[in-house]
Design an enzyme around this catalytic site. Structure first.
Site, PDB file in Angstrom:
ATOM      1  N   ASP A   3      23.423  -5.758  12.530  1.00 54.10           N
ATOM      2  CA  ASP A   3      22.358  -5.282  13.408  1.00 54.10           C
ATOM      3  C   ASP A   3      21.204  -4.779  12.553  1.00 54.10           C
ATOM      4  O   ASP A   3      21.408  -4.053  11.575  1.00 54.10           O
ATOM      5  CB  ASP A   3      22.872  -4.156  14.302  1.00 54.10           C
ATOM      6  N   HIS A  10       9.985   1.428  17.279  1.00 58.20           N
ATOM      7  CA  HIS A  10      11.261   2.142  17.415  1.00 58.20           C
ATOM      8  C   HIS A  10      11.550   2.977  16.177  1.00 58.20           C
ATOM      9  O   HIS A  10      11.925   4.154  16.283  1.00 58.20           O
ATOM     10  CB  HIS A  10      12.389   1.132  17.649  1.00 58.20           C
ATOM     11  N   GLU A  79      20.696   0.358  23.860  1.00 59.04           N
ATOM     12  CA  GLU A  79      19.618  -0.091  22.986  1.00 59.04           C
ATOM     13  C   GLU A  79      19.257  -1.517  23.389  1.00 59.04           C
ATOM     14  O   GLU A  79      20.098  -2.424  23.323  1.00 59.04           O
ATOM     15  CB  GLU A  79      20.017  -0.018  21.511  1.00 59.04           C
ATOM     16  N   GLU A  81      18.074  -4.938  22.960  1.00 61.24           N
ATOM     17  CA  GLU A  81      17.957  -5.833  21.811  1.00 61.24           C
ATOM     18  C   GLU A  81      18.111  -7.295  22.229  1.00 61.24           C
ATOM     19  O   GLU A  81      18.503  -7.598  23.357  1.00 61.24           O
ATOM     20  CB  GLU A  81      19.034  -5.514  20.757  1.00 61.24           C
ATOM     21  N   ASP A 114      23.182  -2.769  22.357  1.00 51.97           N
ATOM     22  CA  ASP A 114      23.942  -2.120  21.295  1.00 51.97           C
ATOM     23  C   ASP A 114      24.266  -0.700  21.742  1.00 51.97           C
ATOM     24  O   ASP A 114      23.525   0.238  21.461  1.00 51.97           O
ATOM     25  CB  ASP A 114      23.126  -2.119  19.999  1.00 51.97           C
ATOM     26  N   ARG A 118      25.289   8.815  20.905  1.00 47.37           N
ATOM     27  CA  ARG A 118      24.325   9.597  20.117  1.00 47.37           C
ATOM     28  C   ARG A 118      24.912  10.884  19.547  1.00 47.37           C
ATOM     29  O   ARG A 118      24.575  11.271  18.418  1.00 47.37           O
ATOM     30  CB  ARG A 118      23.101   9.939  20.979  1.00 47.37           C
ATOM     31  N   GLN A 121      27.105   9.952  16.715  1.00 50.54           N
ATOM     32  CA  GLN A 121      26.240   9.467  15.639  1.00 50.54           C
ATOM     33  C   GLN A 121      25.573  10.622  14.886  1.00 50.54           C
ATOM     34  O   GLN A 121      25.454  10.591  13.657  1.00 50.54           O
ATOM     35  CB  GLN A 121      25.172   8.535  16.224  1.00 50.54           C
ATOM     36  N   LYS A 134      28.790   3.349  16.863  1.00 52.17           N
ATOM     37  CA  LYS A 134      28.292   2.018  17.189  1.00 52.17           C
ATOM     38  C   LYS A 134      29.392   0.964  17.280  1.00 52.17           C
ATOM     39  O   LYS A 134      29.142  -0.135  17.775  1.00 52.17           O
ATOM     40  CB  LYS A 134      27.292   1.567  16.105  1.00 52.17           C
ATOM     41  N   THR A 138      29.513  -3.696  21.829  1.00 57.29           N
ATOM     42  CA  THR A 138      28.192  -4.322  21.838  1.00 57.29           C
ATOM     43  C   THR A 138      28.251  -5.431  22.876  1.00 57.29           C
ATOM     44  O   THR A 138      29.157  -6.276  22.820  1.00 57.29           O
ATOM     45  CB  THR A 138      27.834  -4.919  20.467  1.00 57.29           C
ATOM     46  N   GLU A 248      14.543   7.487  23.041  1.00 56.78           N
ATOM     47  CA  GLU A 248      13.076   7.480  22.959  1.00 56.78           C
ATOM     48  C   GLU A 248      12.431   7.815  24.295  1.00 56.78           C
ATOM     49  O   GLU A 248      11.446   8.555  24.353  1.00 56.78           O
ATOM     50  CB  GLU A 248      12.586   6.106  22.496  1.00 56.78           C
TER      51      GLU A 248
END
Length: 273
Positions: A3, A10, A79, A81, A114, A118, A121, A134, A138, A248
């Site tokens: 990834d 971003h 996420e 993607e 993805d 958080r 993480q 992560k 996915t 975000e």
């Protein structure tokens, strides 16, 4: 499965939140497509149920020296993607893909989510980046769209050019471009009759394109194989309603998130991060 982290918007947003505006982009970011390796075993076709992950969480959100506790993720994020599957002949060990030959080694593209835990993480990512946050899931779309089918939608990237700095020769794309692919994310809770759109972005909002990602991935001699999956990284645009993750959109819990159902726009309360 690899990834990347190829949207300048971003990377700037996340860097600003965690390091401040003046240090938003790391010094290497404009010189190479930053990426990390994930797990192919937990890549699932869309519609597959995803179990909420558990793991170590920072005990005191403001003081990491207090250590950790075990618990279920409370900050599960998406996420937005896309990803591409490698095609063409298998590469030999030590044989990189060249820019001239890159498109011959890209079979086609899928939409990708993805999933990101958080809070897990936050505790684990220093110094080597995300791990368990992560690797649990996915999601990708079931259909692969070939580059031939996407050719009519080729367009400039949102950056337009790469001139400051100019990429090194091996990763410089003479036909630097992207594809005009409109993307959006809708969230539908158990009590909702229809999905609520929270963001709209475009695949062209990537600074490093897919050819550059593939070429850089193999520059050290990594023997790329048909079926390898390379994710684009979160695709964020400049306007707030085009950000590609909840992190975000709510700006780490400081903003309300605007959502749209059947053309009617509303706001939700600020998530607690």
């Amino acid at each position: 499965y690899t990834d990347f982290y190829s949207s300048r918007e971003h990377a700037t947003n996340v860097g600003t939140m965690f390091r401040g505006k003046d240090n938003a982009l790391q010094p290497n970011w404009l010189h190479l497509p930053v990426g990390y390796h994930g797990r192919a075993s937990s890549v699932y076709v869309t519609g597959t149920d995803v179990a909420r992950p558990s793991g170590q969480l920072q005990k005191d959100k403001d003081d990491p020296k207090q250590g950790s506790v075990y618990g279920a993720c409370r900050l599960l994020d998406f996420e937005l993607e896309m990803a591409f599957f490698v095609g063409g002949r298998p590469m030999k060990p030590g044989e990189p893909v060249t820019m001239e030959d890159a498109e011959n080694h890209i079979f086609g593209m899928v939409v990708m989510n993805d999933w990101s835990a958080r809070d897990i993480q936050k505790w684990e990512y220093v110094p080597l980046g995300p791990f368990g946050a992560k690797n649990f899931a996915t999601s990708i779309s079931p259909w692969v769209v070939t580059l031939d089918a996407l050719e009519p939608f080729r367009c400039p990237t949102s950056a337009g050019e790469q001139s400051d700095p100019v990429p090194l020769e091996y990763i410089r794309d003479p036909s630097y471009s992207s594809y005009d692919i409109k993307l959006e994310v809708g969230i539908q809770g158990s009590s909702m009759d229809a999905p609520s759109t929270v963001t709209r972005s475009n695949f062209a909002n990537l600074y490093w394109n897919i050819k550059q990602q593939l070429v850089h991935h193999s520059v050290t001699g990594c023997n790329m194989q048909p079926g390898d999956l390379l994710g684009s990284g979160t695709i964020s645009g400049t306007p707030q309603d085009s950000f590609g993750s909840m992190l975000e959109l709510c700006w780490k819990g400081s903003r309300e998130v605007r959502r749209c159902v059947n053309g009617i726009s509303t706001r939700t309360r600020k998530p607690s991060l």
